[in-house]
Each structure stands twice: as structure tokens, then as C-alpha cells.
Design an enzyme around this catalytic site. Sequence first.
Site, short mmCIF file in Angstrom:
data_model
loop_
_atom_site.label_atom_id
_atom_site.label_comp_id
_atom_site.label_asym_id
_atom_site.label_seq_id
_atom_site.Cartn_x
_atom_site.Cartn_y
_atom_site.Cartn_z
N CYS A 168 0.83 -1.21 0.00
CA CYS A 168 0.00 0.00 0.00
C CYS A 168 0.87 1.26 0.00
O CYS A 168 1.53 1.57 0.99
CB CYS A 168 -0.91 -0.06 1.24
SG CYS A 168 -1.78 1.46 1.61
N CYS A 198 0.11 3.79 2.66
CA CYS A 198 0.60 3.28 3.96
C CYS A 198 2.08 3.61 4.13
O CYS A 198 2.51 4.03 5.20
CB CYS A 198 0.39 1.77 4.08
SG CYS A 198 -1.32 1.25 4.05
#
Length: 87
Positions: free
Chosen positions: A11, A14
Site C-alpha cells: 500500500c 501506507c
Amino acid sequence: MKYLDFWASWCKPCRMMLPVVEKLIESGMPVDKIDIENPENADLVAKYGIKSIPAMVLVDENGEVLEKLVGMNPESKYVELFEKYKG
């Protein structure tokens, strides 16, 4: 009270949030990093209804949700919410 940081290695947002999370941890804020790809964390992902990441869930001592933030937010937002429930 602590934050649960739901993330995954693939991600990009993230990874972009990582410096913010690290600053929170360095400042002494309790943050548990929860890798959603780890099968051991499947129950937590389901319990807190994580559909999008990054997600930070502020929980009390009993694991009850106080606040849930999805997406990227500035460090100040996490500190503000933590302080709101601290007192």
C-alpha cells in the site's frame, strides 16, 4: 488507550504514512502496527471493519472504538484525537 495502525506493505499511502506513524511512536504514543496481510490479524481486521487502508483506529482499554481515521492525515490530527480522549 492506543492506536491500531492497519497497513500493508504493498500500500503506497501506507508507506507514505510511515514517517507520521514513526513520529507518533517516537513521541511515546501507543501504536500497534497491524499488518492486514498477516493471517493472524484477520480477526482484528474484521472486528474493526477495515475496508480501506491506511486506517488508524483509536481504541480504549477494552478495545472499544473511540475514533477511526481512514487515509492519510497529519500527525497533529492523531495527537489532537488522542488528547481529546486522554483526559
